[in-house]
Write an enzyme that holds these catalytic residues in place. Structure first.
Site, PDB file in Angstrom:
ATOM      1  CG  ASN A 125      -1.785   1.179   1.368  1.00 13.69           C
ATOM      2  OD1 ASN A 125      -1.814   2.034   0.473  1.00 13.69           O
ATOM      3  ND2 ASN A 125      -2.511   1.276   2.480  1.00 13.69           N
ATOM      4  CD1 TRP A 126       3.289   0.997  -2.917  1.00 11.36           C
ATOM      5  CD2 TRP A 126       3.308   2.155  -4.835  1.00 11.36           C
ATOM      6  NE1 TRP A 126       3.922   0.233  -3.866  1.00 11.36           N
ATOM      7  CE2 TRP A 126       3.953   0.915  -5.057  1.00 11.36           C
ATOM      8  CE3 TRP A 126       3.202   3.050  -5.910  1.00 11.36           C
ATOM      9  CZ2 TRP A 126       4.488   0.560  -6.302  1.00 11.36           C
ATOM     10  CZ3 TRP A 126       3.730   2.693  -7.151  1.00 11.36           C
ATOM     11  CH2 TRP A 126       4.370   1.465  -7.342  1.00 11.36           C
ATOM     12  CE  LYS A 127      -0.407   3.079   4.806  1.00 14.93           C
ATOM     13  NZ  LYS A 127      -0.332   3.145   6.264  1.00 14.93           N
ATOM     14  CG  HIS A 174      -6.014   1.448   5.233  1.00 16.78           C
ATOM     15  ND1 HIS A 174      -5.624   2.362   6.180  1.00 16.78           N
ATOM     16  CD2 HIS A 174      -4.950   0.649   5.009  1.00 16.78           C
ATOM     17  CE1 HIS A 174      -4.365   2.121   6.508  1.00 16.78           C
ATOM     18  NE2 HIS A 174      -3.930   1.089   5.812  1.00 16.78           N
ATOM     19  CD  GLU A 194      -3.241   5.128   6.926  1.00 19.95           C
ATOM     20  OE1 GLU A 194      -3.238   5.245   5.691  1.00 19.95           O
ATOM     21  OE2 GLU A 194      -2.286   4.633   7.572  1.00 19.95           O
ATOM     22  CD  GLU A 253      -3.311  -2.798   7.194  1.00 17.52           C
ATOM     23  OE1 GLU A 253      -2.154  -2.867   6.783  1.00 17.52           O
ATOM     24  OE2 GLU A 253      -4.073  -1.868   6.906  1.00 17.52           O
ATOM     25  N   GLY A 298       2.418   2.123  10.901  1.00 10.32           N
ATOM     26  CA  GLY A 298       3.327   3.257  10.809  1.00 10.32           C
ATOM     27  C   GLY A 298       4.014   3.613  12.114  1.00 10.32           C
ATOM     28  CB  SER A 344       5.278  -1.924  12.041  1.00  5.02           C
ATOM     29  OG  SER A 344       4.834  -0.610  12.354  1.00  5.02           O
ATOM     30  N   GLY A 381       2.936  -1.193   4.273  1.00  6.67           N
ATOM     31  CA  GLY A 381       2.874   0.229   3.959  1.00  6.67           C
ATOM     32  C   GLY A 381       4.258   0.764   3.631  1.00  6.67           C
ATOM     33  N   GLY A 382       4.865   1.446   4.589  1.00  5.09           N
ATOM     34  CA  GLY A 382       6.148   2.120   4.373  1.00  5.09           C
ATOM     35  C   GLY A 382       7.204   1.275   3.665  1.00  5.09           C
TER      36      GLY A 382
HETATM   37  P1  13P Z   1       3.027   0.342   7.682  1.00  2.00           P
HETATM   38  O1  13P Z   1       3.577  -0.930   7.075  1.00  2.00           O
HETATM   39  O2  13P Z   1       3.725   1.554   7.209  1.00  2.00           O
HETATM   40  O3  13P Z   1       2.906   0.219   9.154  1.00  2.00           O
HETATM   41  O4  13P Z   1       1.515   0.481   7.127  1.00  2.00           O
HETATM   42  C1  13P Z   1       0.662  -0.592   7.186  1.00  2.00           C
HETATM   43  C2  13P Z   1      -0.549  -0.284   6.401  1.00  2.00           C
HETATM   44  O5  13P Z   1      -1.344   0.558   6.773  1.00  2.00           O
HETATM   45  C3  13P Z   1      -0.776  -1.019   5.143  1.00  2.00           C
HETATM   46  O6  13P Z   1      -2.050  -0.826   4.661  1.00  2.00           O
END
Ligand code: 13P
Length: 246
Positions: free
Chosen positions: A9-11, A95, A97, A167, A173, A208, A229-230
Site C-alpha cells: 500500500n503506497w498510500k 483501511h 486511515e 491491521e 506506521g 510495521s 505500507g512504508g
Molecule cells: P506500515 O507498514 O507503514 O505500518 O503500514 C501498514 C498499512 O497501513 C498497510 O495498509
C-alpha cells in the site's frame, strides 16, 4: 493450500517517475517470488502507469479505496468500474486511515466491498482494533463486528471470496509490530468467523511489516501474507518481504 499474497500500500507517496521506477524494479524481479501473488496499491493517479509496467509481469494493481456508487454526482470519487477500466484487479476497503480520517462506517465499507465484487475486483477488507480497544479487551468484538457488517450485506460466501487484512491500528506506521502470537490469535479467530469457506480465504497481516519481522509473522499457520505500507516503497526491502512469504 492458500497461495501467499504480498500487498504493498503506497498510500499518498511518490511521483510519476518514482512510481514507474518502483514498478519497473518489481516487474523485473518477478522471478524471485514466483510462488506468491503480489499486488500494489499506488495513488489513484498513478494506477495506469503502474499497471502498464506490472500487469504484463503478473503483478496485480489495485485501488486504495473505491466509491460504493456506480456513477453519479460524487465529486472526487472513483468507481469500481473505473478502477477495473484502469487495469486494477484488487481494491482495499475499510483501511483504518479511511475509517478514522474519512469517517467510513462499517456499513459504507460493506457497500464498497459489494461494489468491488460486482465489478470483478477482489476486495481486501481491512479490519483492526485501536490501542484503546485492545487495552479494553475489545479486540475480538471490534474485528468480529467489522467483518459481520460485510457478511450481513453480501453474505458469508462472498466475504470468503475476498481477502481479509488484519491491521491493528496501533501497529500501523509506528514500528510497533504485533507479535506473531498476537497476530496469529486474531487471524485464527477471523478464520473461525468465516466458517468452512474461510479455509481457502487469504488472511494478511499489516502494521510495521519489515524484512526483519516478516518471517516470524508469515510462518504462523493462519497468516497468508502481508499488507505492507512504508516498507513497500523501497523495492529491495519489499522484494525481501515478498520472498519471505514463500
Ligand atoms: P506500515 O507498514 O507503514 O505500518 O503500514 C501498514 C498499512 O497501513 C498497510 O495498509
Amino acid at each position: 493450500m492458500r497461495k501467499p499474497l504480498i500487498a504493498g500500500n503506497w498510500k499518498m507517496h511518490g511521483s510519476t517517475a518514482s512510481a514507474i521506477e518502483l514498478a519497473d524494479t518489481l516487474g523485473s524481479c518477478r522471478h524471485l517470488f514466483e510462488g506468491a501473488d503480489m499486488v500494489v496499491f499506488p495513488p489513484a493517479v498513478y494506477i495506469q502507469h503502474v499497471a502498464e509496467q506490472l500487469v504484463k509481469n503478473n503483478i496485480a494493481v489495485g485501488g486504495q479505496t473505491v466509491s460504493e456508487h456506480a456513477k453519479g454526482a460524487y465529486t472526487g470519487e472513483i468507481s469500481a468500474g473505473m478502477l477495473k477500466d484502469l487495469g486494477c484487479s484488487y481494491v482495499l476497503v475499510g483501511h483504518s486511515e479511511r475509517r478514522a480520517l474519512y469517517v467510513e462506517t462499517s456499513q459504507s465499507v460493506a457497500e464498497k466491498f459489494k461494489a468491488a465484487q460486482e465489478n470483478k475486483l477482489t476486495p481486501i477488507l481491512c479490519v483492526g482494533e485501536s490501542l484503546l480497544e485492545r487495552q479494553q479487551d475489545k479486540t475480538f468484538a471490534v474485528i468480529n463486528s467489522q467483518i459481520a457488517a460485510v457478511i450481513d450485506l453480501v453474505g458469508l460466501e462472498a466475504v470468503c471470496n475476498g481477502v481479509v487484512a488484519y491491521e491493528p491500528v496501533w501497529a500501523i506506521g509506528t514500528g510497533q509490530v504485533a507479535s506473531p502470537e498476537q497476530a496469529q490469535e486474531v487471524h485464527a479467530t477471523i478464520r473461525k468467523q468465516l466458517g468452512e469457506g474461510g479455509s481457502t480465504t487469504r488472511l494478511l497481516y499489516g502494521g510495521s511489516v519489515k524484512s526483519s519481522n516478516a518471517a516470524a509473522l508469515f510462518s504462523q499457520p493462519d497468516i497468508d501474507g502481508g499488507l505492507v505500507g512504508g516498507a513497500s516503497l523501497e523495492a529491495e526491502e519489499f522484494l525481501k518481504i515478498a520472498q519471505l512469504t514463500l
